[in-house]
Structure formats: structure tokens, C-alpha cells
Design a protein around this motif. Structure first.
Motif, mmCIF file in Angstrom:
data_model
loop_
_atom_site.group_PDB
_atom_site.id
_atom_site.type_symbol
_atom_site.label_atom_id
_atom_site.label_comp_id
_atom_site.label_asym_id
_atom_site.label_seq_id
_atom_site.Cartn_x
_atom_site.Cartn_y
_atom_site.Cartn_z
ATOM 1 N N UNK A 26 -18.490 -7.520 -8.560
ATOM 2 C CA UNK A 26 -18.926 -6.135 -8.806
ATOM 3 C C UNK A 26 -18.546 -5.229 -7.650
ATOM 4 N N UNK A 27 -18.641 -5.711 -6.426
ATOM 5 C CA UNK A 27 -18.236 -4.911 -5.280
ATOM 6 C C UNK A 27 -16.751 -4.587 -5.333
ATOM 7 N N UNK A 28 -15.940 -5.577 -5.733
ATOM 8 C CA UNK A 28 -14.509 -5.334 -5.849
ATOM 9 C C UNK A 28 -14.216 -4.313 -6.953
ATOM 10 N N UNK A 29 -14.952 -4.379 -8.061
ATOM 11 C CA UNK A 29 -14.752 -3.418 -9.140
ATOM 12 C C UNK A 29 -15.138 -2.010 -8.694
ATOM 13 N N UNK A 30 -16.213 -1.896 -7.936
ATOM 14 C CA UNK A 30 -16.620 -0.582 -7.430
ATOM 15 C C UNK A 30 -15.551 -0.011 -6.499
ATOM 16 N N UNK A 31 -14.981 -0.851 -5.664
ATOM 17 C CA UNK A 31 -13.922 -0.392 -4.771
ATOM 18 C C UNK A 31 -12.694 0.052 -5.562
ATOM 19 N N UNK A 32 -12.335 -0.706 -6.614
ATOM 20 C CA UNK A 32 -11.199 -0.308 -7.437
ATOM 21 C C UNK A 32 -11.458 1.028 -8.138
ATOM 22 N N UNK A 33 -12.699 1.254 -8.573
ATOM 23 C CA UNK A 33 -13.043 2.540 -9.191
ATOM 24 C C UNK A 33 -12.911 3.680 -8.177
ATOM 25 N N UNK A 34 -13.309 3.429 -6.945
ATOM 26 C CA UNK A 34 -13.185 4.462 -5.905
ATOM 27 C C UNK A 34 -11.718 4.783 -5.629
ATOM 28 N N UNK A 35 -10.881 3.743 -5.567
ATOM 29 C CA UNK A 35 -9.448 3.972 -5.351
ATOM 30 C C UNK A 35 -8.842 4.727 -6.530
ATOM 31 N N UNK B 249 7.337 8.497 -7.440
ATOM 32 C CA UNK B 249 6.324 8.710 -6.412
ATOM 33 C C UNK B 249 4.949 8.258 -6.860
ATOM 34 N N UNK B 250 4.574 8.536 -8.110
ATOM 35 C CA UNK B 250 3.280 8.094 -8.629
ATOM 36 C C UNK B 250 3.198 6.575 -8.639
ATOM 37 N N UNK B 251 4.268 5.939 -9.069
ATOM 38 C CA UNK B 251 4.265 4.474 -9.150
ATOM 39 C C UNK B 251 4.123 3.855 -7.758
ATOM 40 N N UNK B 252 4.911 4.310 -6.799
ATOM 41 C CA UNK B 252 4.860 3.708 -5.467
ATOM 42 C C UNK B 252 3.576 4.082 -4.728
ATOM 43 N N UNK B 253 3.031 5.265 -4.973
ATOM 44 C CA UNK B 253 1.757 5.623 -4.354
ATOM 45 C C UNK B 253 0.632 4.736 -4.873
ATOM 46 N N UNK B 254 0.657 4.453 -6.164
ATOM 47 C CA UNK B 254 -0.364 3.571 -6.739
ATOM 48 C C UNK B 254 -0.206 2.146 -6.198
ATOM 49 N N UNK B 255 1.034 1.679 -6.128
ATOM 50 C CA UNK B 255 1.261 0.330 -5.613
ATOM 51 C C UNK B 255 0.855 0.214 -4.156
ATOM 52 N N UNK B 256 1.049 1.260 -3.379
ATOM 53 C CA UNK B 256 0.660 1.206 -1.976
ATOM 54 C C UNK B 256 -0.838 1.307 -1.760
ATOM 55 N N UNK B 257 -1.567 1.893 -2.718
ATOM 56 C CA UNK B 257 -3.014 2.058 -2.551
ATOM 57 C C UNK B 257 -3.808 0.837 -2.985
ATOM 58 N N UNK B 258 -3.234 -0.013 -3.814
ATOM 59 C CA UNK B 258 -3.938 -1.192 -4.330
ATOM 60 C C UNK B 258 -3.325 -2.432 -3.691
ATOM 61 N N UNK B 259 -4.146 -3.225 -3.050
ATOM 62 C CA UNK B 259 -3.665 -4.442 -2.376
ATOM 63 C C UNK B 259 -3.154 -5.435 -3.407
ATOM 64 N N UNK B 260 -1.949 -5.958 -3.153
ATOM 65 C CA UNK B 260 -1.369 -6.960 -4.027
ATOM 66 C C UNK B 260 -0.664 -6.399 -5.242
ATOM 67 N N UNK B 261 -0.646 -5.100 -5.422
ATOM 68 C CA UNK B 261 -0.017 -4.499 -6.592
ATOM 69 C C UNK B 261 1.431 -4.162 -6.270
#
Length: 557
Positions: free
Chosen positions: A123-132, A190-202
Motif C-alpha cells: 500500500x505504501x508503494x501504491x501511494x507513492x506511485x499515485x503521488x508520482x 519528452x513525455x515518454x522519457x520524463x515518465x520513464x525517468x520518474x518511475x524506478x525500473x520503468x
């Protein structure tokens, strides 16, 4: 009050039917105008509360306003809300405190909330993903043309039954564009690479993006299509820049909106390398000398055969030491390099390979004498459209071409590529013709700052119509009142004359003229009255003197 009312009734009775109708219409018009003005003044002044809202946000804000009994209007295709100006700032503060005016997405503020001790790590990981996701949505909404964005991050829970490929996170992005706007390939990347850089492992290949028209994710990153799109965007940007500079130069000469300039360019993105060698020179690169010294032993002869060595009793002689021979070998190796001179020249990337400039000039408006049927000039003048002279055209063309660097780009291309086909790739033309102008441009030039569609045309037309009707009725009433005033004066004059006649009839005849005796009697009476007044005055001032005078009169009598 009753006298005034009676006077008004008398005046009303003296008016004619047309005058009475005019007065009734004027009074009715004034009353209607007052009612319209009072109604318009009582209406609230609506101001913009928020715009660019979604339908869910509009419904939520409308429910809040209805609960607090605040009037509102929904406009701009149900994306904006307007409320009375008296409640504007208070409502904004209240909605901001309840987070109802925002974009609806929440970012890292979700991490500031206290979590339960029983909350799992998942649940903590899901909350962090929602914040990102919320922070990414805010970033994407700042792009030009993006109305709203939605980001979903799917991170599977670690499990020994899921392979490495299935355990990697994925992201899905949905963007809502404004009318007529589209994302460019650079923005999508830019949207794709920004999203990939903001999420670990993506990784970028696991990010999908789409808008209302469909999937926007490129099939192959860095493909030739992407490079072509980049080159096209660079050419469009260069054309826009050069056209703006040329148009500014033209407006400075002819005035705004009188001439038009269009510039088309072709850029060369080829990277060239040039090298050369010079074999006429050589230099010693390395010189090696090898010396080999060999020494070999040889047998020494033992003497003359048959003498001492063959006589019995004679001491044999000692054999001499062997002789040594030496051999020296020396080799010198020299390495030469042929004189090599390498010159590498890289051509400019994005160099102007071709440029076409088109200049449109309006006709000159001049006043010339009007010709009659025989072709002879008359005294009347008329406006005639004429082309600019060739000297003027050449001067305008030279100014524009120098402003955008046309000759410099052509000279560079000549030095690099030679003069072949340059006249085809670098062209310029000047034409004179009547340019079409929108009649509404005059309104724009006048500096109208308020959008015409935002004005309350219905209210303005109503007020203007009411004012016009009131002015017409006042004009008619003024004429009728003037005629009524004249009639009143005539009536008063006739009444005065009648009264004077009656006075003359009822006035008694004047008394007969006075005689000399009557005048003497009147003078004596006047003196007696004066003396009496003086005595009264003396008595009032000093009663003692008055009493003394009375005693004297009695004593003398």
C-alpha cells in the motif's frame, strides 16, 4: 397640495387631445426608462470565478454555490463559471481551502498524510506511485495545448511466480488536447522519457501514450520518420523567423499590413568529412642499429712432427692455447614515413541549401485628373492605382534580402558546392497586386482589448433601444410642450384683458378736483397731527416735562 392638484386639472382640461396623448406617451416613456435603468442597476456584475474546468469540477462547484445560495452562470461550453463580483474573492478562498479549484490531481502532498501502522508495504508503494502520477500530470498540463492529463502506473507486487519481464512496471498516459491542437513527436518523446525517468525500473518501451485520436506511442524510437519530423520542424522554425524579420523590414517601409513577404528555405543536415595526403615529403620515423659480435676458437698446431714429441726421454712440449677468432656484424634498420597531411573539414549541419523569397507589393494610390470621353484631362480628380517602378521594386527587394541574409547564404553555398543550380535554389520575386483586407482589421487596429464575443450584446441593445425611444418621445413632448406653453400664454393674455375690462367697468369715477380751501384745511390737519406726534414723543421720553406743560396749560386757562 389640493391647490396644486386643482391647477394641474385645470391645465389638463385646457389641453387638446393630441397634446394629452403626447404627455401620456412622454410620461410612459420616462417611467419605462426609469424601470429599465433600475432593473439594469439591480442586476449583479458577474465576474469569472474559474475557467478550463472539467464537467465534474463544474458540477461540484455548482453544487457548492447552490448550497450557499450564490447565483452563478456556466459559460464557455460548460468549462467556466461566473458569479457576482461581490462574492468573488470570498468564494475563491473557500473553494481553494477545499481544493475545488485545482486540477483535481494530488502529488507528493499524499505522502504527508499520516499512515496507519497496519498499512502494508504494498500500500505504501501504491501511494507513492499515485503521488508520482499526480506530479507527472501537473507537468504534462503545462505543455502547450494540453487541457488535462491522466497517468496510471502499474507496478506488480513482487512474487516468485512472476518472471523478470512481468515484474517490470508499466505506465499508461491519456492526454486531453484543446481543440485543433496536437502533440508533436518531440513532445511525445519528452513525455515518454520524463515518465520513464520518474518511475524506478520503468523503461521507455513500456510507456504507452494516447489522446482522443488514438495511440501516439512511436513504433521505433529514433527512426527515420522521427528524424524527418525534426528536420521539418527546424525548417518551419527557420522560415518563421526569416519571414518575421522580412515582414518587419517591409512594414517599416510601407506601413503595417500593406505588403506581404514569404520566405521558404531548404536546410541541409548532411555531415561531410574531407581528408587529403601529401606524398612528396618523407621523414625518418624510427632508426634501429643492431650489432652482432661472434668469437670462435681454432686448434693451435703442436710443433714439428717427429722431433721432441717422438724422442724417448724428452719432455713433451705443452700444447699452446687455442686461438680465438672474432666476427662482428652490424645492421642498421631505418623506418621512413611518407609525408602525410590529413585535413578534416566538417560542413555546417542545418546550413541553408536553398531559399525562395516572394514579395507582394500593393498598388500605389495616386490622385490624377479625370479624363473625359476624348481622353483629355479635366478639373475633376480621381484615385488611380499604379504599380511601383522597377527601381522601387529593386530597392524593396534589396532591403528584404539583406535583412534575412539571402546573399550571405548564397555566397556560402557557392563556396561549398560551386555555382551549379544555385540560381534555381536561391530565387526572389517581387509582384504588385491589390491585397485583400478583412473589414474587421480596422477594429483590431483600433486596439479593442475586450473580446467582442464576451460583451453583453443583448443588454447593450436593450439599453440603446430604450434610450433611443426615450429621446424620441422627449423630442415629441418638447414640441408639444412648446405649443402648449404658447397656448397657455395666449389664454392668460385673453384672461388678463377680460379682467381689465371688468375692473374698468366696476371702478367708481374719480373724485372732483380739490379747492384752495380744502388744501388749507388738509395742511392744518397735518400740522396738528405732527404736533400731536411730537407731544407723544416728548411724554414718552420725559413724563416730568409733560406734566409741567400740562400744569402751565391749566394755570393759564
Amino acid at each position: 397640495m389640493s391647490k396644486i392638484w386643482l391647477q394641474l386639472l385645470n391645465i389638463w382640461a385646457k389641453l387638446e387631445i393630441a397634446q394629452k396623448a403626447t404627455v401620456v406617451l412622454a410620461v410612459g416613456g420616462m417611467i419605462a426608462l426609469c424601470v429599465i435603468l433600475v432593473y439594469g442597476a439591480s442586476q449583479p456584475d458577474y465576474r469569472l470565478l474559474a475557467k478550463g474546468l472539467t464537467r465534474s469540477q463544474v458540477a461540484e462547484i455548482a453544487a457548492y454555490l447552490e448550497t450557499n445560495h450564490i447565483a452563478y452562470k456556466v459559460q464557455d461550453n460548460e468549462t467556466a463559471i461566473m458569479i457576482p463580483s461581490a462574492n468573488l474573492y470570498k468564494v475563491r478562498n473557500d473553494l481553494a481551502q477545499q481544493d475545488m479549484l485545482g486540477d483535481g490531481s494530488k502529488g507528493f502532498e499524499l505522502l504527508g498524510k499520516a499512515s496507519s501502522m497496519w498499512e502494508s508495504t504494498f500500500s505504501e508503494h501504491k501511494t507513492y506511485d499515485r503521488a508520482v502520477s499526480g506530479e507527472l500530470e501537473r507537468s504534462f498540463r503545462e505543455l502547450n495545448g494540453v487541457r488535462s492529463a491522466r497517468v496510471l502506473i502499474d507496478r506488480p507486487q513482487p512474487s516468485p511466480f512472476i518472471g523478470d519481464e512481468g515484474a517490470k512496471p508499466k505506465a499508461s498516459i491519456k492526454v486531453d488536447m484543446r481543440s485543433g491542437m496536437r502533440l508533436t513527436d518531440r513532445q511525445i518523446a519528452g513525455i515518454i522519457h520524463l515518465t520513464a525517468g520518474a518511475v524506478a525500473g520503468l523503461t521507455p518501451d513500456r510507456v504507452e501514450i494516447m489522446d482522443s485520436t488514438g495511440l501516439l506511442t512511436p513504433k521505433a524510437d529514433g527512426s527515420n520518420a522521427g528524424m524527418a519530423q525534426t528536420a521539418l520542424e527546424a525548417e518551419v522554425a527557420r522560415e518563421s523567423y526569416l519571414t518575421r524579420r522580412a515582414q518587419e523590414q517591409m512594414d517599416a517601409v510601407l506601413g503595417p499590413g500593406r505588403g506581404q513577404v514569404k520566405v521558404s528555405v531548404k536546410l541541409d543536415f548532411t555531415k561531410r568529412t574531407e581528408s587529403s595526403r601529401d606524398p612528396t615529403k618523407k621523414e625518418t620515423l624510427e632508426e634501429t642499429t643492431t650489432t652482432n659480435n661472434e668469437q670462435n676458437e681454432t686448434a693451435n698446431p703442436g710443433g714439428i712432427a717427429g722431433t721432441a714429441s717422438n724422442v724417448e726421454g724428452e719432455n713433451p712440449t705443452k700444447a699452446p692455447a687455442p686461438l680465438k677468432g672474432s666476427k662482428t656484424k652490424e645492421e642498421t634498420t631505418s623506418k621512413y614515413v611518407v609525408g602525410q597531411k590529413t585535413v578534416t573539414q566538417e560542413d555546417e549541419v542545418g546550413r541553408v541549401r536553398g531559399m525562395n523569397v516572394s514579395i507582394l507589393l500593393p498598388f500605389k494610390k495616386t490622385m490624377k485628373p479625370k479624363l473625359d470621353d476624348k481622353g483629355k484631362p479635366t478639373k475633376d480628380m480621381e484615385e488611380v492605382s499604379e504599380e511601383y517602378s522597377q527601381a522601387d521594386k529593386d530597392r524593396f527587394k534589396e532591403l528584404v534580402l539583406n535583412a534575412i541574409g539571402f546573399n550571405a547564404a548564397k555566397d556560402i553555398a557557392t563556396k561549398i558546392e560551386g555555382s551549379a543550380n544555385l540560381d534555381v535554389r536561391f530565387t526572389s520575386s517581387v509582384q504588385s497586386m491589390d491585397l485583400w483586407r478583412n473589414p474587421q482589421d480596422d477594429i483590431a487596429v483600433a486596439g479593442v482589448g475586450v473580446p467582442l464575443t464576451a460583451l453583453p450584446w443583448f443588454d447593450i441593445a436593450g439599453y440603446a433601444g430604450a434610450g433611443l425611444v426615450a429621446l424620441v418621445m422627449l423630442g415629441v413632448a418638447r414640441g408639444q410642450l412648446k405649443r402648449s406653453h404658447k397656448a397657455w400664454k395666449d389664454a392668460e393674455e385673453r384672461a388678463r384683458m377680460v379682467v381689465e375690462e371688468e375692473v374698468k367697468k366696476n371702478t367708481p369715477p374719480p373724485p372732483p378736483p380739490e379747492t384752495q380751501e380744502d388744501r388749507e384745511v388738509l395742511a392744518l390737519k397735518s400740522k396738528r397731527m405732527e404736533l400731536r406726534d411730537q407731544i407723544r414723543k416728548k411724554i414718552d421720553e420725559d413724563p416730568t416735562v409733560a406734566a409741567e406743560i400740562v400744569r402751565k396749560w391749566l394755570y393759564q386757562g
